[in-house]
Design a protein around this motif. Structure first.
Motif, short mmCIF file in Angstrom:
data_model
loop_
_atom_site.label_atom_id
_atom_site.label_comp_id
_atom_site.label_asym_id
_atom_site.label_seq_id
_atom_site.Cartn_x
_atom_site.Cartn_y
_atom_site.Cartn_z
N ASP A 27 -53.98 -54.36 4.59
CA ASP A 27 -54.09 -55.79 4.85
C ASP A 27 -52.99 -56.54 4.13
O ASP A 27 -52.38 -57.47 4.69
N MET A 28 -52.70 -56.16 2.90
CA MET A 28 -51.65 -56.81 2.13
C MET A 28 -50.28 -56.61 2.80
O MET A 28 -49.51 -57.57 2.92
N VAL A 29 -50.00 -55.39 3.24
CA VAL A 29 -48.72 -55.11 3.89
C VAL A 29 -48.61 -55.91 5.19
O VAL A 29 -47.54 -56.45 5.52
N SER A 30 -49.70 -56.01 5.94
CA SER A 30 -49.71 -56.83 7.15
C SER A 30 -49.36 -58.28 6.82
O SER A 30 -48.58 -58.92 7.53
N SER A 31 -49.92 -58.79 5.73
CA SER A 31 -49.64 -60.17 5.31
C SER A 31 -48.17 -60.34 4.93
O SER A 31 -47.53 -61.33 5.30
N LEU A 32 -47.63 -59.38 4.19
CA LEU A 32 -46.24 -59.46 3.77
C LEU A 32 -45.28 -59.39 4.96
O LEU A 32 -44.29 -60.12 5.02
N THR A 33 -45.58 -58.53 5.92
CA THR A 33 -44.71 -58.45 7.10
C THR A 33 -44.79 -59.73 7.91
O THR A 33 -43.80 -60.16 8.51
N SER A 34 -45.96 -60.37 7.91
CA SER A 34 -46.08 -61.67 8.57
C SER A 34 -45.19 -62.70 7.89
O SER A 34 -44.49 -63.48 8.56
N GLY A 35 -45.21 -62.71 6.56
CA GLY A 35 -44.34 -63.62 5.83
C GLY A 35 -42.87 -63.38 6.11
O GLY A 35 -42.07 -64.33 6.22
N ALA A 337 -42.89 -51.94 15.14
CA ALA A 337 -43.06 -50.49 15.11
C ALA A 337 -43.84 -50.04 13.89
O ALA A 337 -44.74 -49.18 13.98
N PHE A 338 -43.53 -50.62 12.75
CA PHE A 338 -44.16 -50.29 11.48
C PHE A 338 -45.66 -50.55 11.52
O PHE A 338 -46.49 -49.70 11.18
N THR A 339 -46.04 -51.73 11.98
CA THR A 339 -47.45 -52.11 11.98
C THR A 339 -48.24 -51.45 13.11
O THR A 339 -49.45 -51.25 12.99
N GLU A 340 -47.57 -51.10 14.21
CA GLU A 340 -48.24 -50.32 15.24
C GLU A 340 -48.62 -48.94 14.70
O GLU A 340 -49.68 -48.40 15.00
N LEU A 341 -47.74 -48.35 13.89
CA LEU A 341 -48.06 -47.07 13.25
C LEU A 341 -49.21 -47.23 12.27
O LEU A 341 -50.10 -46.37 12.19
N MET A 342 -49.24 -48.34 11.53
CA MET A 342 -50.36 -48.61 10.63
C MET A 342 -51.67 -48.71 11.40
O MET A 342 -52.73 -48.29 10.91
N ASP A 343 -51.61 -49.25 12.61
CA ASP A 343 -52.80 -49.35 13.46
C ASP A 343 -53.23 -48.00 14.02
O ASP A 343 -54.33 -47.89 14.58
N GLY A 344 -52.35 -47.02 13.94
CA GLY A 344 -52.67 -45.72 14.53
C GLY A 344 -52.47 -45.70 16.02
O GLY A 344 -53.06 -44.86 16.73
N ASN A 345 -51.64 -46.59 16.53
CA ASN A 345 -51.37 -46.63 17.96
C ASN A 345 -50.59 -45.37 18.37
O ASN A 345 -49.49 -45.13 17.85
N PRO A 346 -51.13 -44.55 19.28
CA PRO A 346 -50.43 -43.31 19.66
C PRO A 346 -49.08 -43.56 20.32
O PRO A 346 -48.27 -42.65 20.43
N LYS A 347 -48.84 -44.80 20.79
CA LYS A 347 -47.56 -45.13 21.41
C LYS A 347 -46.59 -45.80 20.43
O LYS A 347 -45.54 -46.32 20.85
N ALA A 348 -46.92 -45.75 19.14
CA ALA A 348 -46.04 -46.35 18.15
C ALA A 348 -44.65 -45.71 18.17
O ALA A 348 -43.64 -46.36 17.84
#
Length: 408
Positions: A27-35, A337-348
């Motif tokens: 969650d923290m990394v998601s927030s930082l990437t948003s910033g 790409a980074f956050t899609e991988l964090m989500d576990g998206n198989p198409k990341a």
């Protein structure tokens, strides 16, 4: 950004020390990437003001006053009242909620979530709320100095580690007030819009005190269920577009944009239901699998992203246009790409391949990497190696079996 990161890590350390860690890594990394995406958009100037403050003060000022401490004070109060009004509009109308959903999307409440800021606003409509300051002749330069200070002053109160603050609770927005604002408890929804001063809410009927027997539950009632800040920024708008398309009545197709936030045509809501949290005390926070190796890779990706964005900001004049926009596009693809991988998206992997392709193209066409070899000749080779390794690790980590926490 480095200062914010240090403060966030200090908050995490303090939470662990006190046995009340309020920061989850993903969650923290998601927030930082948003910033980072928000900062990139602002630095590149990717927005248009319908009417600028400079134009208003030039054409409509009744007085023209020399700079003084009073002008800075007037500017601060004018910005704060404007902030209250825009904040309230963002919460209370369907169309404008899209610009603010990112800020409330975290299901935690901590300093990191303060950095969740919008990239979806390309047309700025509400500079007109600064008209009183323009009429009083507050110079543009003063607004330009005060505005970022006013924004940064809203960072500190995003925390659960500061309790009530005595008499200050009557004047300024405190962590207690803002915990209420971020909560989805029925008692707390759409309250405490103030940014620095809380008396706007008290005067205009939107104040709610934090209740001792009602613990705030954070997030939004239609949870986003993703770490990807770019997706979050546009998901409410996409829902409105789909609802307007599916609505049978033309009146619904039009009024959906200006109805209260969350309103949907009855026929659309029945045929295309959207999950909504009905009981804030019994729902599972969004979480994804992350073993030790993957968590280390997430931290490494964040560190490299911060280095890359720092190079852009530190060399923006030398990179010039259109190079800065190519660089900005690469940052956005990196985050996606980074956050899609964090989500576990198989198409990341597809987004990571796009990142590798754009990064390779930039290296080939910008002297290694926008002239970075001037710092050291080996740096372009390091960046090229990183892009390739990042793609390979994305292929590896996209499998759930390689992301299971060590305890499982």
């Amino acid at each position: 950004m480095p200062a914010f990161l240090v403060l966030i890590l200090l908050e995490k350390w303090w939470g662990i020390y006190k046995g009340n860690d309020t920061i989850r890594t993903m969650d923290m990394v998601s927030s930082l990437t948003s910033g980072i995406t928000n900062s990139t958009k602002d630095v590149l100037g990717l927005s248009i003001a319908v009417i600028s403050y400079n134009w208003m003060v030039t054409h409509w000022a009744i007085f023209h006053i020399e700079s003084s401490v009073w002008l800075y004070i007037i500017a601060f109060f004018a910005l704060d009242l404007t902030g209250y009004l825009v904040h309230r509009i963002d919460h209370e109308f369907n169309f404008f909620w899209n610009a603010h959903i990112i800020h409330h999307s975290s299901e935690d409440f901590n300093l990191a979530c303060a950095l969740r800021q919008s990239i979806s606003t390309f047309v700025r409509l509400f500079t007109i709320f600064l008209l009183p300051a323009a009429l009083l002749g507050v110079p543009t330069q003063i607004i330009a100095v005060v505005a970022p200070l006013h924004l940064f002053a809203q960072f500190w109160y995003h925390t659960q580690h500061i309790d009530r603050m005595g008499w200050l609770e009557k004047i300024i927005v405190t962590p207690s007030h803002h915990r209420v604002h971020h909560a989805i408890n029925p008692e707390y929804l759409d309250k405490n819009y103030g940014q620095i001063f809380i008396f706007w809410d008290k005067w205009l009927g939107t104040f709610q005190e934090e209740l001792p027997d009602v613990k705030p539950v954070y997030g939004i009632t239609r949870p986003v269920r993703t770490w990807n800040p770019i997706k979050i920024n546009f998901m409410h708008l996409w829902l409105l577009i789909k609802d307007a398309w599916h609505a049978r009545n033309w009146s619904d197709k039009l009024k959906i944009w200006f109805m209260p936030t969350g309103w949907r045509p009855a026929d659309v809501a029945e045929k295309y239901p959207v999950y909504k949290i009905e009981d804030p005390y019994h729902f599972e926070k969004y979480e994804t699998r992350a073993g030790k190796a993957f968590t280390i890779w997430v931290w490494a990706q964040l560190a490299i992203l911060l280095l890359m964005i720092s190079y852009l900001f530190g060399n923006i004049a030398n990179i010039g246009s259109p190079g800065i926009f190519y660089y900005g596009l690469f940052i956005y693809i990196y985050v996606y790409a980074f956050t899609e991988l964090m989500d576990g998206n198989p198409k990341a992997w597809a987004w990571e391949l796009l990142k590798l392709s754009i990064g390779g193209w930039l290296m080939w066409n910008t002297k290694g990497w926008f002239g970075i070899e001037q710092l050291h000749p080996i740096l372009p080779y390091i960046i090229g190696s990183y892009l390739f390794v990042s793609f390979l690790l994305c292929i590896y980590f996209r499998k759930d079996s390689n992301r299971v926490p060590a305890m499982a």
